[in-house]
Write an enzyme that holds these catalytic residues in place. Structure first.
Site, PDB file in Angstrom:
ATOM      1  N   THR A 118       0.821  -1.207   0.000  1.00  0.00           N
ATOM      2  CA  THR A 118       0.000   0.000   0.000  1.00  0.00           C
ATOM      3  C   THR A 118       0.859   1.262   0.000  1.00  0.00           C
ATOM      4  O   THR A 118       1.985   1.254   0.511  1.00  0.00           O
ATOM      5  CB  THR A 118      -0.901  -0.005   1.253  1.00  0.00           C
ATOM      6  OG1 THR A 118      -1.527   1.266   1.390  1.00  0.00           O
ATOM      7  CG2 THR A 118      -0.103  -0.278   2.522  1.00  0.00           C
ATOM      8  N   ASP A 119       0.275   2.348  -0.497  1.00  0.00           N
ATOM      9  CA  ASP A 119       0.969   3.647  -0.431  1.00  0.00           C
ATOM     10  C   ASP A 119       1.060   4.167   1.006  1.00  0.00           C
ATOM     11  O   ASP A 119       1.829   5.086   1.295  1.00  0.00           O
ATOM     12  CB  ASP A 119       0.282   4.689  -1.329  1.00  0.00           C
ATOM     13  CG  ASP A 119      -1.191   4.916  -1.025  1.00  0.00           C
ATOM     14  OD1 ASP A 119      -1.735   4.264  -0.113  1.00  0.00           O
ATOM     15  OD2 ASP A 119      -1.799   5.769  -1.711  1.00  0.00           O
ATOM     16  N   GLU A 120       0.269   3.567   1.909  1.00  0.00           N
ATOM     17  CA  GLU A 120       0.252   4.072   3.289  1.00  0.00           C
ATOM     18  C   GLU A 120       1.582   3.866   4.011  1.00  0.00           C
ATOM     19  O   GLU A 120       1.805   4.450   5.068  1.00  0.00           O
ATOM     20  CB  GLU A 120      -0.868   3.410   4.085  1.00  0.00           C
ATOM     21  CG  GLU A 120      -2.230   3.731   3.525  1.00  0.00           C
ATOM     22  CD  GLU A 120      -3.360   3.329   4.449  1.00  0.00           C
ATOM     23  OE1 GLU A 120      -3.108   3.117   5.645  1.00  0.00           O
ATOM     24  OE2 GLU A 120      -4.480   3.230   3.956  1.00  0.00           O
ATOM     25  N   TYR A 145      -1.965  -0.735  11.057  1.00  0.00           N
ATOM     26  CA  TYR A 145      -2.082  -1.359   9.732  1.00  0.00           C
ATOM     27  C   TYR A 145      -0.881  -1.005   8.861  1.00  0.00           C
ATOM     28  O   TYR A 145      -0.175  -1.885   8.353  1.00  0.00           O
ATOM     29  CB  TYR A 145      -3.390  -0.923   9.040  1.00  0.00           C
ATOM     30  CG  TYR A 145      -3.373  -1.209   7.549  1.00  0.00           C
ATOM     31  CD1 TYR A 145      -3.368  -2.520   7.073  1.00  0.00           C
ATOM     32  CD2 TYR A 145      -3.330  -0.166   6.613  1.00  0.00           C
ATOM     33  CE1 TYR A 145      -3.325  -2.786   5.709  1.00  0.00           C
ATOM     34  CE2 TYR A 145      -3.292  -0.431   5.249  1.00  0.00           C
ATOM     35  CZ  TYR A 145      -3.288  -1.742   4.802  1.00  0.00           C
ATOM     36  OH  TYR A 145      -3.232  -2.004   3.461  1.00  0.00           O
ATOM     37  N   LYS A 149       2.267  -3.323   7.336  1.00  0.00           N
ATOM     38  CA  LYS A 149       2.495  -3.470   5.889  1.00  0.00           C
ATOM     39  C   LYS A 149       3.919  -3.021   5.552  1.00  0.00           C
ATOM     40  O   LYS A 149       4.610  -3.652   4.746  1.00  0.00           O
ATOM     41  CB  LYS A 149       1.478  -2.663   5.084  1.00  0.00           C
ATOM     42  CG  LYS A 149       0.063  -3.189   5.115  1.00  0.00           C
ATOM     43  CD  LYS A 149      -0.095  -4.594   4.532  1.00  0.00           C
ATOM     44  CE  LYS A 149       0.126  -4.622   3.034  1.00  0.00           C
ATOM     45  NZ  LYS A 149      -0.182  -5.981   2.481  1.00  0.00           N
TER      46      LYS A 149
HETATM   47  P1  NAD Z   1      -9.535  -7.490   2.275  1.00  0.00           P
HETATM   48  O1  NAD Z   1      -9.545  -7.222   3.744  1.00  0.00           O
HETATM   49  O2  NAD Z   1     -10.768  -7.236   1.473  1.00  0.00           O
HETATM   50  O3  NAD Z   1      -9.143  -9.018   2.021  1.00  0.00           O
HETATM   51  C1  NAD Z   1      -8.141  -9.669   2.751  1.00  0.00           C
HETATM   52  C2  NAD Z   1      -8.287 -11.177   2.535  1.00  0.00           C
HETATM   53  O4  NAD Z   1      -7.217 -11.830   3.234  1.00  0.00           O
HETATM   54  C3  NAD Z   1      -9.605 -11.748   3.078  1.00  0.00           C
HETATM   55  O5  NAD Z   1     -10.166 -12.653   2.152  1.00  0.00           O
HETATM   56  C4  NAD Z   1      -9.177 -12.475   4.351  1.00  0.00           C
HETATM   57  O6  NAD Z   1     -10.005 -13.577   4.674  1.00  0.00           O
HETATM   58  C5  NAD Z   1      -7.763 -12.904   3.986  1.00  0.00           C
HETATM   59  N1  NAD Z   1      -6.912 -13.123   5.165  1.00  0.00           N
HETATM   60  C6  NAD Z   1      -6.766 -12.303   6.246  1.00  0.00           C
HETATM   61  N2  NAD Z   1      -5.910 -12.855   7.119  1.00  0.00           N
HETATM   62  C7  NAD Z   1      -5.491 -14.036   6.585  1.00  0.00           C
HETATM   63  C8  NAD Z   1      -4.604 -15.045   7.012  1.00  0.00           C
HETATM   64  N3  NAD Z   1      -3.951 -14.958   8.185  1.00  0.00           N
HETATM   65  N4  NAD Z   1      -4.400 -16.112   6.201  1.00  0.00           N
HETATM   66  C9  NAD Z   1      -5.047 -16.222   5.003  1.00  0.00           C
HETATM   67  N5  NAD Z   1      -5.911 -15.288   4.559  1.00  0.00           N
HETATM   68  C10 NAD Z   1      -6.135 -14.211   5.339  1.00  0.00           C
HETATM   69  O7  NAD Z   1      -8.292  -6.672   1.716  1.00  0.00           O
HETATM   70  P2  NAD Z   1      -8.093  -5.965   0.293  1.00  0.00           P
HETATM   71  O8  NAD Z   1      -8.629  -4.599   0.361  1.00  0.00           O
HETATM   72  O9  NAD Z   1      -8.523  -6.893  -0.765  1.00  0.00           O
HETATM   73  O10 NAD Z   1      -6.495  -5.849   0.263  1.00  0.00           O
HETATM   74  C11 NAD Z   1      -5.704  -6.876  -0.309  1.00  0.00           C
HETATM   75  C12 NAD Z   1      -4.252  -6.466  -0.247  1.00  0.00           C
HETATM   76  O11 NAD Z   1      -4.064  -5.248  -0.956  1.00  0.00           O
HETATM   77  C13 NAD Z   1      -3.734  -6.209   1.166  1.00  0.00           C
HETATM   78  O12 NAD Z   1      -2.413  -6.703   1.244  1.00  0.00           O
HETATM   79  C14 NAD Z   1      -3.750  -4.696   1.300  1.00  0.00           C
HETATM   80  O13 NAD Z   1      -2.769  -4.258   2.196  1.00  0.00           O
HETATM   81  C15 NAD Z   1      -3.427  -4.283  -0.125  1.00  0.00           C
HETATM   82  N6  NAD Z   1      -3.917  -2.959  -0.561  1.00  0.00           N
HETATM   83  C16 NAD Z   1      -5.229  -2.648  -0.434  1.00  0.00           C
HETATM   84  C17 NAD Z   1      -5.699  -1.427  -0.916  1.00  0.00           C
HETATM   85  C18 NAD Z   1      -7.152  -1.045  -0.842  1.00  0.00           C
HETATM   86  O14 NAD Z   1      -7.504   0.069  -1.225  1.00  0.00           O
HETATM   87  N7  NAD Z   1      -8.040  -1.907  -0.408  1.00  0.00           N
HETATM   88  C19 NAD Z   1      -4.791  -0.528  -1.500  1.00  0.00           C
HETATM   89  C20 NAD Z   1      -3.441  -0.879  -1.597  1.00  0.00           C
HETATM   90  C21 NAD Z   1      -3.023  -2.114  -1.141  1.00  0.00           C
HETATM   91  O1  TDX Z   2     -17.082   5.957   7.208  1.00  0.00           O
HETATM   92  C1  TDX Z   2     -15.990   6.416   6.826  1.00  0.00           C
HETATM   93  N1  TDX Z   2     -15.856   7.758   6.690  1.00  0.00           N
HETATM   94  C2  TDX Z   2     -14.699   8.347   6.269  1.00  0.00           C
HETATM   95  O2  TDX Z   2     -14.629   9.587   6.159  1.00  0.00           O
HETATM   96  C3  TDX Z   2     -14.857   5.567   6.525  1.00  0.00           C
HETATM   97  C4  TDX Z   2     -14.976   4.068   6.668  1.00  0.00           C
HETATM   98  C5  TDX Z   2     -13.700   6.176   6.100  1.00  0.00           C
HETATM   99  N2  TDX Z   2     -13.606   7.519   5.986  1.00  0.00           N
HETATM  100  C6  TDX Z   2     -12.365   8.126   5.473  1.00  0.00           C
HETATM  101  C7  TDX Z   2     -11.077   7.646   6.077  1.00  0.00           C
HETATM  102  C8  TDX Z   2     -10.116   7.778   4.903  1.00  0.00           C
HETATM  103  O3  TDX Z   2      -9.644   9.110   4.810  1.00  0.00           O
HETATM  104  O4  TDX Z   2     -12.310   7.761   4.085  1.00  0.00           O
HETATM  105  C9  TDX Z   2     -10.972   7.493   3.677  1.00  0.00           C
HETATM  106  C10 TDX Z   2     -10.869   6.064   3.178  1.00  0.00           C
HETATM  107  O5  TDX Z   2     -11.044   5.214   4.291  1.00  0.00           O
HETATM  108  P1  TDX Z   2     -10.887   3.612   4.198  1.00  0.00           P
HETATM  109  O6  TDX Z   2     -11.818   3.086   3.164  1.00  0.00           O
HETATM  110  O7  TDX Z   2     -10.976   3.065   5.580  1.00  0.00           O
HETATM  111  O8  TDX Z   2      -9.448   3.454   3.568  1.00  0.00           O
HETATM  112  P2  TDX Z   2      -7.973   3.929   4.030  1.00  0.00           P
HETATM  113  O9  TDX Z   2      -7.861   4.058   5.498  1.00  0.00           O
HETATM  114  O10 TDX Z   2      -7.600   5.112   3.171  1.00  0.00           O
HETATM  115  O11 TDX Z   2      -7.139   2.631   3.584  1.00  0.00           O
HETATM  116  C11 TDX Z   2      -7.459   1.968   2.342  1.00  0.00           C
HETATM  117  O12 TDX Z   2      -6.556   2.326   1.330  1.00  0.00           O
HETATM  118  C12 TDX Z   2      -5.243   1.868   1.470  1.00  0.00           C
HETATM  119  C13 TDX Z   2      -7.485   0.453   2.521  1.00  0.00           C
HETATM  120  O13 TDX Z   2      -8.404   0.107   3.552  1.00  0.00           O
HETATM  121  C14 TDX Z   2      -6.105  -0.059   2.827  1.00  0.00           C
HETATM  122  O14 TDX Z   2      -6.124  -1.476   2.900  1.00  0.00           O
HETATM  123  C15 TDX Z   2      -5.170   0.378   1.723  1.00  0.00           C
HETATM  124  O15 TDX Z   2      -3.864   0.019   2.032  1.00  0.00           O
END
Ligand code: NAD
Ligand code: TDX
Length: 332
Positions: A118-120, A145, A149
């Site tokens: 992630t960019d975080e 988190y 990461k």
């Molecule tokens: P998500 O929470 O939707 O899915 C995570 C999955 O991993 C789930 O299916 C969960 O059951 C599984 N999991 C959790 N713990 C586990 C374990 N110990 N063993 C096996 N499986 C396990 O997450 P996502 O949003 O799909 O993110 C996927 C990846 O992408 C993560 O590594 C996250 O850091 C990265 N990422 C997410 C975003 C975003 O915007 N969502 C952005 C950048 C990077």
């Molecule tokens: O109800 C809400 N109201 C609100 O203002 C929620 C759930 C979030 N927010 C804000 C917090 C953040 O500024 O919206 C933005 C996005 O929030 P999230 O969806 O929780 O994402 P964020 O914390 O930015 O992280 C996501 O992007 C990077 C993913 O969950 C991570 O897994 C990924 O690495």
């Protein structure tokens, strides 16, 4: 070619499985997923894939599955910042120990590994900072988190350098699209509106996220797997900066509501102000370009998906909202 997809029942992983299934007939996939609250078998409905329910920290299981694979794409993680503030330990276990377990297995069996991050890990930027994150930006994570990461990325770098593991890393910005859990920002607001509940903006709502469609993320992942250089990190982003306030207003208008029909609630502790990705390296060295350039259109598609798939999200909604029960309204 056999690909082990960890976390393939989650948001991005399941979209990766669907995309791969329709675009690459030569690829056979095994999903390893612990089916935590974030994993859903329904997300893999209709896809020809072997599903193994198990934990990425289970060394014996991981060793067996990695030995059978030509490539590991590691999506599995505890992924929600708010949960990491409430209970950090699962993040340490899955994101750090789980990644370590996979790295030891790919090292032993000399299997190609791609690490999803992630960019975080770079912390945050000021709203008026002209700079964006690049591969050279120092790590400076803010939350349990993002720090776990960041730690997992550093484990990968060390296993490449010390043990010659054949790995690449990608750090992507905020994804949107189908099958994202309703605890996350965009699905939470869409499903709240469908339920007649006002959307909830944290703090002043001016925090900026750099949105990318999940299919663009996953196409970039395949580009890096096929053309990336071992040991390299690539940032993935689609120039999609939007304030949370603007996103909520766009969702409300797209769903036929007044743009001001939302509440401000208590801010997230340590809330990162702004993320912004400079993906020049990925574009110039590997030739990737995003396919979704129109965020409003992608948002409308996503709203349509949640409208049409209530049976997918409804079972999760009450539990997700219960976790947010102590968020107080501070303005509207
Ligand atoms: P998500 O929470 O939707 O899915 C995570 C999955 O991993 C789930 O299916 C969960 O059951 C599984 N999991 C959790 N713990 C586990 C374990 N110990 N063993 C096996 N499986 C396990 O997450 P996502 O949003 O799909 O993110 C996927 C990846 O992408 C993560 O590594 C996250 O850091 C990265 N990422 C997410 C975003 C975003 O915007 N969502 C952005 C950048 C990077
Ligand atoms: O109800 C809400 N109201 C609100 O203002 C929620 C759930 C979030 N927010 C804000 C917090 C953040 O500024 O919206 C933005 C996005 O929030 P999230 O969806 O929780 O994402 P964020 O914390 O930015 O992280 C996501 O992007 C990077 C993913 O969950 C991570 O897994 C990924 O690495």
């Amino acid at each position: 070619m056999r690909v082990l997809v960890t976390g393939g029942a989650g948001f991005i992983g399941s979209n990766f499985v669907h995309l791969t299934n329709t675009s690459r007939s030569e690829v056979k996939m095994t999903v390893l997923d612990a089916f935590t609250y974030a994993g859903d078998r329904a997300s893999l409905h209709g896809v020809g894939v072997d599903i193994v329910a198990g934990d990425i920290s289970d060394a014996a299981l991981v060793d067996r599955l990695v030995a059978e694979s030509d490539l590991v794409v590691h999506f599995a993680a505890e992924s929600h910042n708010d949960n990491s503030l409430a209970e950090p330990l699962p993040f340490v276990q899955t994101n750090l120990v789980g990644t370590y377990t996979l790295l030891e297995a790919v090292r032993k069996h000399d299997v190609r590994y791609h690490h999803i991050s992630t960019d975080e890990v770079y912390g945050d930027l000021d709203l008026d900072d002209p700079e964006r994150f690049t591969e050279a930006t120092p790590y400076n994570p803010s939350s349990p988190y993002s720090s776990t990461k960041a730690g997992s990325d550093l484990l990968v770098r060390a296993w490449v350098r010390s043990f010659g593991v054949r790995a690449t890393i990608s750090n992507c910005s905020n994804n949107y699209g189908p099958r994202q859990h309703v605890e996350k920002f965009i699905p939470r607001q869409i499903t709240n509106i469908l339920d007649g509940v006002r959307p909830k903006l944290y703090g002043d709502g001016l925090n900026v996220r750099d949105w990318i469609h999940v299919d663009d993320h996953n196409r970039a992942v395949w580009t890096i797997i096929e053309r990336g250089e071992i040991g390299q990190t690539y940032l993935i982003g689609a120039d999609g900066e939007e304030s949370n306030k603007r996103v909520v207003e766009q969702i409300l208008v797209a769903m036929g509501k007044d743009a001001s029909d939302y509440d401000h609630v208590t801010d997230r502790a340590g809330h990162d102000r702004r993320y912004a990705i400079d993906s020049t390296k990925l574009r110039t060295e590997l030739g990737w370009e995003p396919g979704f350039s129109d965020f409003a259109a992608g948002l409308t598609d996503t709203i349509d998906w949640y409208r049409a798939n209530e049976s997918w999200w409804r079972p999760q909604k009450a539990a997700a909202e219960a976790k947010y029960a102590d968020q107080a309204v501070i303005g509207s």
